[in-house]
Scaffold this motif. Structure first.
Motif, PDB file in Angstrom:
ATOM      1  N   GLU A  98       5.497   3.621 -22.353  1.00  0.00           N
ATOM      2  CA  GLU A  98       5.691   4.142 -21.000  1.00  0.00           C
ATOM      3  C   GLU A  98       4.541   3.714 -20.080  1.00  0.00           C
ATOM      4  O   GLU A  98       4.760   3.362 -18.926  1.00  0.00           O
ATOM      5  N   THR A  99       3.326   3.721 -20.610  1.00  0.00           N
ATOM      6  CA  THR A  99       2.177   3.258 -19.828  1.00  0.00           C
ATOM      7  C   THR A  99       2.336   1.777 -19.495  1.00  0.00           C
ATOM      8  O   THR A  99       2.044   1.357 -18.370  1.00  0.00           O
ATOM      9  N   GLN A 100       2.817   0.995 -20.432  1.00  0.00           N
ATOM     10  CA  GLN A 100       3.052  -0.432 -20.178  1.00  0.00           C
ATOM     11  C   GLN A 100       4.059  -0.629 -19.049  1.00  0.00           C
ATOM     12  O   GLN A 100       3.855  -1.472 -18.164  1.00  0.00           O
ATOM     13  N   ARG A 101       5.123   0.163 -19.068  1.00  0.00           N
ATOM     14  CA  ARG A 101       6.123   0.075 -17.989  1.00  0.00           C
ATOM     15  C   ARG A 101       5.509   0.489 -16.655  1.00  0.00           C
ATOM     16  O   ARG A 101       5.765  -0.142 -15.623  1.00  0.00           O
ATOM     17  N   TRP A 102       4.685   1.536 -16.635  1.00  0.00           N
ATOM     18  CA  TRP A 102       4.004   1.992 -15.417  1.00  0.00           C
ATOM     19  C   TRP A 102       3.127   0.886 -14.853  1.00  0.00           C
ATOM     20  O   TRP A 102       3.133   0.617 -13.663  1.00  0.00           O
ATOM     21  N   TRP A 103       2.352   0.267 -15.725  1.00  0.00           N
ATOM     22  CA  TRP A 103       1.474  -0.816 -15.273  1.00  0.00           C
ATOM     23  C   TRP A 103       2.275  -1.961 -14.673  1.00  0.00           C
ATOM     24  O   TRP A 103       1.865  -2.556 -13.683  1.00  0.00           O
ATOM     25  N   GLU A 104       3.423  -2.278 -15.248  1.00  0.00           N
ATOM     26  CA  GLU A 104       4.263  -3.358 -14.722  1.00  0.00           C
ATOM     27  C   GLU A 104       4.813  -3.014 -13.337  1.00  0.00           C
ATOM     28  O   GLU A 104       4.989  -3.899 -12.506  1.00  0.00           O
ATOM     29  N   VAL A 105       5.073  -1.738 -13.086  1.00  0.00           N
ATOM     30  CA  VAL A 105       5.536  -1.294 -11.773  1.00  0.00           C
ATOM     31  C   VAL A 105       4.392  -1.368 -10.751  1.00  0.00           C
ATOM     32  O   VAL A 105       4.595  -1.721  -9.593  1.00  0.00           O
ATOM     33  N   CYS A 106       3.186  -1.029 -11.203  1.00  0.00           N
ATOM     34  CA  CYS A 106       2.026  -0.990 -10.294  1.00  0.00           C
ATOM     35  C   CYS A 106       1.407  -2.368 -10.053  1.00  0.00           C
ATOM     36  O   CYS A 106       0.866  -2.620  -8.963  1.00  0.00           O
ATOM     37  N   LYS A 107       1.468  -3.256 -11.030  1.00  0.00           N
ATOM     38  CA  LYS A 107       0.790  -4.559 -10.920  1.00  0.00           C
ATOM     39  C   LYS A 107       1.150  -5.353  -9.670  1.00  0.00           C
ATOM     40  O   LYS A 107       0.264  -5.951  -9.063  1.00  0.00           O
ATOM     41  N   PRO A 108       2.413  -5.407  -9.244  1.00  0.00           N
ATOM     42  CA  PRO A 108       2.729  -6.186  -8.042  1.00  0.00           C
ATOM     43  C   PRO A 108       2.047  -5.662  -6.777  1.00  0.00           C
ATOM     44  O   PRO A 108       1.962  -6.380  -5.786  1.00  0.00           O
ATOM     45  N   CYS A 109       1.567  -4.428  -6.821  1.00  0.00           N
ATOM     46  CA  CYS A 109       0.872  -3.849  -5.674  1.00  0.00           C
ATOM     47  C   CYS A 109      -0.602  -4.253  -5.643  1.00  0.00           C
ATOM     48  O   CYS A 109      -1.266  -4.072  -4.622  1.00  0.00           O
ATOM     49  N   GLN A 110      -1.101  -4.775  -6.735  1.00  0.00           N
ATOM     50  CA  GLN A 110      -2.528  -5.002  -6.892  1.00  0.00           C
ATOM     51  C   GLN A 110      -2.886  -6.488  -6.893  1.00  0.00           C
ATOM     52  O   GLN A 110      -2.071  -7.323  -7.284  1.00  0.00           O
ATOM     53  N   GLN A 111      -4.121  -6.771  -6.500  1.00  0.00           N
ATOM     54  CA  GLN A 111      -4.652  -8.126  -6.527  1.00  0.00           C
ATOM     55  C   GLN A 111      -6.066  -8.051  -7.113  1.00  0.00           C
ATOM     56  O   GLN A 111      -6.992  -7.589  -6.452  1.00  0.00           O
TER      57      GLN A 111
ATOM     58  N   LEU B 100       0.817  -1.211   0.000  1.00  0.00           N
ATOM     59  CA  LEU B 100       0.000   0.000   0.000  1.00  0.00           C
ATOM     60  C   LEU B 100       0.851   1.261   0.000  1.00  0.00           C
ATOM     61  O   LEU B 100       0.615   2.178  -0.798  1.00  0.00           O
ATOM     62  N   GLU B 101       1.831   1.335   0.865  1.00  0.00           N
ATOM     63  CA  GLU B 101       2.658   2.553   0.930  1.00  0.00           C
ATOM     64  C   GLU B 101       3.447   2.757  -0.359  1.00  0.00           C
ATOM     65  O   GLU B 101       3.602   3.894  -0.820  1.00  0.00           O
ATOM     66  N   GLU B 102       3.926   1.674  -0.949  1.00  0.00           N
ATOM     67  CA  GLU B 102       4.622   1.783  -2.240  1.00  0.00           C
ATOM     68  C   GLU B 102       3.668   2.317  -3.306  1.00  0.00           C
ATOM     69  O   GLU B 102       4.032   3.182  -4.106  1.00  0.00           O
ATOM     70  N   TYR B 103       2.438   1.806  -3.328  1.00  0.00           N
ATOM     71  CA  TYR B 103       1.450   2.252  -4.295  1.00  0.00           C
ATOM     72  C   TYR B 103       1.162   3.742  -4.119  1.00  0.00           C
ATOM     73  O   TYR B 103       1.098   4.494  -5.097  1.00  0.00           O
ATOM     74  N   LYS B 104       1.037   4.182  -2.879  1.00  0.00           N
ATOM     75  CA  LYS B 104       0.820   5.609  -2.611  1.00  0.00           C
ATOM     76  C   LYS B 104       2.012   6.449  -3.077  1.00  0.00           C
ATOM     77  O   LYS B 104       1.840   7.522  -3.673  1.00  0.00           O
ATOM     78  N   ARG B 105       3.230   5.965  -2.806  1.00  0.00           N
ATOM     79  CA  ARG B 105       4.431   6.699  -3.245  1.00  0.00           C
ATOM     80  C   ARG B 105       4.473   6.809  -4.765  1.00  0.00           C
ATOM     81  O   ARG B 105       4.794   7.865  -5.311  1.00  0.00           O
ATOM     82  N   LEU B 106       4.179   5.699  -5.451  1.00  0.00           N
ATOM     83  CA  LEU B 106       4.179   5.723  -6.917  1.00  0.00           C
ATOM     84  C   LEU B 106       3.221   6.791  -7.444  1.00  0.00           C
ATOM     85  O   LEU B 106       3.568   7.566  -8.335  1.00  0.00           O
ATOM     86  N   HIS B 107       2.029   6.832  -6.903  1.00  0.00           N
ATOM     87  CA  HIS B 107       1.027   7.747  -7.417  1.00  0.00           C
ATOM     88  C   HIS B 107       1.237   9.187  -6.956  1.00  0.00           C
ATOM     89  O   HIS B 107       0.739  10.118  -7.600  1.00  0.00           O
ATOM     90  N   ALA B 108       1.984   9.386  -5.890  1.00  0.00           N
ATOM     91  CA  ALA B 108       2.342  10.742  -5.472  1.00  0.00           C
ATOM     92  C   ALA B 108       3.326  11.364  -6.460  1.00  0.00           C
ATOM     93  O   ALA B 108       3.463  12.586  -6.524  1.00  0.00           O
ATOM     94  N   ALA B 109       4.011  10.519  -7.222  1.00  0.00           N
ATOM     95  CA  ALA B 109       4.978  10.990  -8.218  1.00  0.00           C
ATOM     96  C   ALA B 109       4.744  10.258  -9.543  1.00  0.00           C
ATOM     97  O   ALA B 109       5.672   9.719 -10.145  1.00  0.00           O
ATOM     98  N   ALA B 110       3.489  10.229  -9.975  1.00  0.00           N
ATOM     99  CA  ALA B 110       3.147   9.540 -11.229  1.00  0.00           C
ATOM    100  C   ALA B 110       3.964  10.117 -12.381  1.00  0.00           C
ATOM    101  O   ALA B 110       4.245  11.314 -12.422  1.00  0.00           O
ATOM    102  N   TRP B 111       4.347   9.251 -13.282  1.00  0.00           N
ATOM    103  CA  TRP B 111       5.220   9.645 -14.383  1.00  0.00           C
ATOM    104  C   TRP B 111       4.508  10.624 -15.328  1.00  0.00           C
ATOM    105  O   TRP B 111       3.361  10.382 -15.744  1.00  0.00           O
TER     106      TRP B 111
END
Length: 109
Positions: free
Chosen positions: A75-88, A17-28
């Motif tokens: 770039e969106t594909q790379r973003w999704w790959e970074v975010c996917k491990p945070c999601q279920q 969760l905290e990683e997901y929040k950090r990612l979205h606080a600095a979305a590409w």
């Protein structure tokens, strides 16, 4: 034409969760630019009790084409790959969905 509203749901892994929040606080910036190029606005993600709720408004004329454009963006594909491990994903999602689509049952402008 009025904007079409979309809501979707997915679980977030509690240990991510905290990683997901950090990612979205600095979305590409390139990802944010692509979202806007695909006619998506008022995009928000909310968290509650292990779930992420996404809401956005689509103002274009061909949602499938714009979705395909976004999905083809490297770039969106790379973003999704970074975010996917945070999601279920939810077991009840439709075939081909990652985030489960939700039915709108009420709206007031």
């Amino acid at each position: 034409m009025a904007a079409q509203r979309y809501g979707s749901l997915i679980r977030v892994r509690e240990d991510k969760l905290e990683e997901y929040k950090r990612l979205h606080a600095a979305a590409w910036p390139g990802v944010l630019r692509m979202i806007k190029e695909c006619h998506i606005q008022n995009y928000s993600i909310y968290y509650k009790d292990g779930f992420l709720f996404s809401y956005f408004e689509y103002t274009g004329t061909d949602f499938d084409a714009d979705s395909a454009k976004m999905a083809a963006d490297p770039e969106t594909q790379r973003w999704w790959e970074v975010c996917k491990p945070c999601q279920q994903p939810l077991e009840t999602r439709a075939e081909g969905e990652w985030w489960a689509s939700m039915e709108e049952v009420f709206h007031l402008d």
